[in-house]
Design a protein around this motif. Structure first.
Motif, PDB file in Angstrom:
ATOM      1  N   LYS A   2       0.856  -1.182   0.000  1.00  0.00           N
ATOM      2  CA  LYS A   2       0.000   0.000   0.000  1.00  0.00           C
ATOM      3  C   LYS A   2       0.891   1.229   0.000  1.00  0.00           C
ATOM      4  CE  LYS A   2      -3.624  -2.321   2.615  1.00  0.00           C
ATOM      5  NZ  LYS A   2      -4.402  -2.318   3.863  1.00  0.00           N
ATOM      6  N   PRO A 159       5.462   8.490 -14.132  1.00  0.00           N
ATOM      7  CA  PRO A 159       5.679   8.356 -12.684  1.00  0.00           C
ATOM      8  C   PRO A 159       6.992   7.656 -12.371  1.00  0.00           C
ATOM      9  CG  PRO A 159       4.016   6.809 -13.443  1.00  0.00           C
ATOM     10  CD  PRO A 159       4.287   7.725 -14.593  1.00  0.00           C
ATOM     11  N   ALA A 162       5.951   2.457 -10.100  1.00  0.00           N
ATOM     12  CA  ALA A 162       5.023   1.705 -10.931  1.00  0.00           C
ATOM     13  C   ALA A 162       3.696   1.516 -10.208  1.00  0.00           C
ATOM     14  CB  ALA A 162       5.620   0.339 -11.287  1.00  0.00           C
ATOM     15  N   GLU A 163       2.616   1.599 -10.956  1.00  0.00           N
ATOM     16  CA  GLU A 163       1.300   1.295 -10.403  1.00  0.00           C
ATOM     17  C   GLU A 163       1.120  -0.211 -10.351  1.00  0.00           C
ATOM     18  OE1 GLU A 163      -1.157   3.118  -9.154  1.00  0.00           O
ATOM     19  OE2 GLU A 163       0.070   4.932  -9.315  1.00  0.00           O
ATOM     20  N   GLY A 164       0.547  -0.696  -9.261  1.00  0.00           N
ATOM     21  CA  GLY A 164       0.340  -2.125  -9.139  1.00  0.00           C
ATOM     22  C   GLY A 164       1.648  -2.840  -8.909  1.00  0.00           C
ATOM     23  N   HIS A 165       1.627  -4.149  -9.071  1.00  0.00           N
ATOM     24  CA  HIS A 165       2.793  -4.977  -8.761  1.00  0.00           C
ATOM     25  C   HIS A 165       3.250  -5.672 -10.021  1.00  0.00           C
ATOM     26  CE1 HIS A 165       5.560  -7.202  -6.339  1.00  0.00           C
ATOM     27  NE2 HIS A 165       5.063  -8.359  -6.730  1.00  0.00           N
ATOM     28  N   GLU A 518      10.133   7.747  -4.020  1.00  0.00           N
ATOM     29  CA  GLU A 518      10.412   8.408  -5.295  1.00  0.00           C
ATOM     30  C   GLU A 518      11.838   8.944  -5.328  1.00  0.00           C
ATOM     31  OE1 GLU A 518       6.109   9.920  -6.892  1.00  0.00           O
ATOM     32  OE2 GLU A 518       7.077  11.124  -5.344  1.00  0.00           O
ATOM     33  N   SER A 556      11.514   1.653 -12.720  1.00  0.00           N
ATOM     34  CA  SER A 556      10.656   2.825 -12.656  1.00  0.00           C
ATOM     35  C   SER A 556      10.106   3.160 -14.046  1.00  0.00           C
ATOM     36  CB  SER A 556      11.453   4.020 -12.130  1.00  0.00           C
ATOM     37  OG  SER A 556      10.802   5.232 -12.406  1.00  0.00           O
ATOM     38  N   THR A 800       8.993  -1.146  -3.056  1.00  0.00           N
ATOM     39  CA  THR A 800       7.943  -1.035  -4.070  1.00  0.00           C
ATOM     40  C   THR A 800       8.118  -2.033  -5.208  1.00  0.00           C
ATOM     41  OG1 THR A 800       9.047   0.594  -5.515  1.00  0.00           O
ATOM     42  CG2 THR A 800       7.892   1.439  -3.578  1.00  0.00           C
TER      43      THR A 800
END
Length: 801
Positions: A2, A159, A162-165, A518, A556, A800
């Motif tokens: 999360k 970004p 990364a969104e999600g996994h 980030e 990334s 992440t």
């Protein structure tokens, strides 16, 4: 995982900007968008085409952030974006205006170094052009209107996180939601050929080979999503065990129980009574749990039955007991339960992170370990009548490690059945022992063109993946018939490989500090470690930008889609750099042991695909001089998906957490992981504690441990050391090291004499002594040049992945 935003936005919003500052080498175009409309004023040009790019700089160049240092004060922004234009103009003035090109442009494009932010705006890029127009307008307001027509839409920055996994094989992600008939794309690792990514920030020198050229249809690579799914399903039957019909066991393939030669299986009765050799007076009620803890193996969530004392397995659906994933009950040809047990790959390749009830934790994991004590498994099963117990015992000296990919042992099969290979095999035994290693995780198998820690084989070399299943212990029809055994491997290796490739790394279970992560993303991908003063004079890699990503791959989105990093985004997450032995500096025994004598012997071995020798897709030992060319031998930098769950680190498991990987001065010479609490009241051995809540170090990203003081005695003499000089090896250790370094099987044979007999001796095997042969914890010291703040950011980013 999360993602949460820190409440200290003012402090960590900057952290994001280590993305635009620090000594970073590399460029981050990472833009989306196109088209352009000329601005009508300097202010409109600034707000539309320049200011969006300043958010990259803002992560660093604001008060309290990493850019707020003596040599960064000339270029400063503020947290309040409304002041950007004034602050930029003031910075331009402090930096000498346009002379003839402003230092703002020279540093951000890499024309002037060092600049901690690397070169995010290459010469000619949209951000460079737009800033150049603005700065010229600062100097010549009267001519600004004509300049504004040259403004370019810089697009939107992708970004950093990364969104999600991600993770898992590209084919598994591609086939989600697609019909079985959908054709599979080229596997990304197959793109890693000589010349790939030349001159880019991510460096490759380890190349993929197709080991299945002209293969029979049943052994060829899958072509459609249906083929892929079918292979995964069939491979799962072979690999998972759990007592299913068709599950494989070590040295017996998936032959029915009646075909297994005595000594290659353990009876349920013997398994039920192993507690007798532990010194207990009766069988504990929680026997299954205690045995799993003692051995360091996993009780998985799926039913894996065996019959308890007095049970008929065919009247109890296999039995009421629960085997660990390291064992499976064999079936007969007609499906009946046999009461015979066989070991599986998961004695070395299944682990655990988190306990049942710890939310978000994966618990039992296929494809990682660092928990098991193979020597204790061998000891207990040997006393119970399992004939291959001594061989297992000889693989390891320390809990969590093993001498698993030992080519001196693999080649024995070929030497025994091919007379011409016998003499080379015997000569190979003068090569050094490769010693201890921590089994690499399976879920990154599809992100590396070569496999094994030293990159010894193509990732497409599947025969050796199931070599432990070679059915030499099965009669009718294989009474030691090696050719028939090899045929069994050919029939099943691709299916088994598909199941392994389909493994996906676990998500980090807790919220992540986004601004800090980030910041770490930029550090990871852009900071040139070898350009730092602390690394002056150190050998640097022959390619790449000197960052973490240079060796470990790009993850990334901003950098994955930057053509200065990767030729194609399909190379996301792929690591294909074998770091030279002396450059990486980690324990050299693995590389030294697998020398050219070993490589030459192995290339003749059936597991090394001798039928393709000398071709473009030669799948022999990739470290052989004639194959590797001018590449130096060393260690393959691993992909980092799920890295948080793979501690301890380095190929020999010598460093318990990521913090100490990045800061070598914090490493301890002798240490021991935390053991699970013993709440039984019995004198029993508990394994390492897999509880995330109790035993995981979130800040350092790894397992908690205690440092063992010098001079701790015990049954194992090699634990002794001189308190006045703890790194001076006692005489016995020195003698053993010489023996191990000059004999391929010498590592295994003396270990037979160190089989743990008592609980005290089993406990001693939890101690990691970095002075032992092959267990040094040095190396990877180029990251010592990082600051502690930078380490924190990188570690947050690693969560992440």
């Amino acid at each position: 995982m999360k993602i949460r935003h820190s409440g200290k936005a003012g402090l960590w919003l900057l952290a994001l900007a280590l993305g635009g500052c620090g000594e970073y080498g590399g460029r981050s175009d990472g833009l989306q968008g196109g088209g352009s409309v000329a601005a009508r004023s300097l202010e409109e040009h600034f707000s539309g085409k320049v200011q969006p790019q300043l958010d990259f700089c803002r992560t660093c160049h604001v008060p309290g952030a990493p850019g707020d240092v003596e040599n960064g004060h000339d270029f400063m922004l503020a947290k309040d974006r409304s002041r950007d234009l004034d602050n930029l103009r003031a910075s331009w003035e402090r930096l000498g205006r346009n002379n003839p090109t402003s230092r703002i442009l020279r540093m951000s494009s890499g024309q002037e170094t060092p600049h901690s932010g690397g070169a995010p705006w290459p010469v000619g890029s949209a951000p460079y052009k737009n800033m150049e127009i603005l700065l010229k307008c600062f100097e010549n307001g009267a001519g600004c209107a004509a300049l504004l027509a040259g403004g370019v839409d810089a697009g939107t920055l992708l970004p950093l996180l990364a969104e999600g996994h991600r993770g898992g094989h590209a084919w598994s992600r591609y086939c989600e939601g697609k019909d079985d008939a959908a054709a599979l794309p080229v596997s990304p690792v197959a793109l890693v050929k000589p010349g790939v990514n030349a001159g880019k920030a991510v460096y490759f020198n380890a190349y993929y080979k197709n080991c299945h050229v002209d293969a029979a249809p049943e052994d060829a690579a899958p072509r459609t999503c249906g083929d892929w799914r079918g292979r995964i399903e069939r491979g799962g039957v072979i690999m998972k065990g759990n007592g299913v019909q068709g599950a494989a066991g070590n040295f017996i393939g998936n032959y029915p129980a009646a075909a297994v030669i005595p000594g290659f299986h353990l009876t349920a009765d013997a398994y039920n009574n192993m507690w007798r050799s532990w010194g207990l007076s009766k069988r504990p009620e929680n026997y299954d749990q205690l045995l799993a803890a003692r051995w360091g193996v996993v009780l998985g969530p799926e039913r894996n039955p065996y019959p308890l004392p007095g049970e008929d397995p065919n009247q109890t659906d296999g039995g009421s007991g629960q085997l660990p994933t390291a064992w499976t009950q064999l079936r007969e040809a007609d499906g009946r339960w046999s009461g015979k047990l066989a070991s599986t790959c998961h004695a070395c390749h299944s682990g655990q992170v988190g306990l049942p009830g710890e939310a978000g934790l994966p618990g039992a994991i296929y494809g990682t370990n660092s928990l098991s004590d193979i020597g204790v498994i061998g000891r207990d099963t040997l006393f119970a009548g399992y004939a291959i117990g001594p061989a297992l015992t000889a693989f390891t000296q320390v809990r969590g490690l093993g001498n698993i990919t030992n080519f001196q042992i693999f080649n024995a099969i070929s030497a025994l059945v091919t007379p011409a290979n016998l003499l080379p095999y015997l000569l190979m035994q003068t090569s050094g022992g490769t010693g201890s290693e921590d089994p690499p995780v399976w879920w990154n198998y599809g992100h590396r063109p070569l496999k094994f820690f030293d990159g010894g084989m193509s990732s497409d070399a599947q025969r050796i993946l199931v070599s432990a299943f070679t059915p030499l212990g099965a009669a009718n029809p294989i009474p030691l018939n090696v050719n028939a055994a090899f045929e069994w491997i050919e029939q099943h290796d691709q299916d088994a490989a598909a199941w392994v490739l389909d493994r996906r790394s676990p998500k980090y279970p807790e919220p992540v500090d986004v601004p800090l992560a980030e910041q770490g993303a930029v550090l990871f991908h852009s900071k040139d470690l070898f350009a730092l003063p602390a690394n002056a004079g150190r050998e640097r890699p022959k390619g790449g930008n000197g960052s973490c990503a240079s060796c470990h791959g790009a993850y990334s989105p901003r950098f994955v889609h930057d053509p200065h990093y990767l030729e194609t985004p399909e190379l996301e997450g792929i690591a294909g750099y074998i770091v030279p032995r002396d450059l990486i500096g980690t324990d050299p025994r693995r590389v030294d042991g697998n020398d050219q004598e070993v490589s030459r012997t192995f290339e003749k071995d059936w597991f090394g695909y001798p039928e393709q020798r000398g071709t473009e897709n030669d799948c022999g030992d990739q470290n052989l001089d004639r194959i590797r060319g001018d590449r130096e031998n060393g260690y393959l930098a691993p992909p980092l998906y799920g890295v948080w769950a793979t501690a301890p680190y380095f190929h020999n498991g010598s460093v318990p957490n990521a913090w100490e990987v990045l800061k070598s001065s914090d490493r301890k010479p002798i240490w021991r992981r935390v053991s699970a609490p013993n709440e039984t009241g019995l004198d029993v051995v508990m394994g390492f504690d897999p509880s995330f809540r109790r035993a995981y170090d979130r800040q350092k990203l790894g397992w908690k441990y205690e440092e063992i003081p010098c001079g701790v005695g015990g049954a194992m003499p090699y634990l002794e050391c001189d308190p006045s000089d703890p790194m001076k090896n006692p005489l016995l250790e020195q003698i053993l090291s010489v023996i191990y370094a000059n004999g391929g099987l010498a590592w295994n044979i003396p270990n037979l004499l160190q089989t743990p007999l008592t609980n005290a001796q089993v406990e001693e095997r939890k101690i990691y002594n970095t002075r032992l042969y092959s267990q040094d914890n040095g190396g990877h010291t180029f990251t010592d040049a990082l600051t502690d703040a930078e380490r924190k950011a990188i570690i947050e980013y690693l969560k992440t992945l």
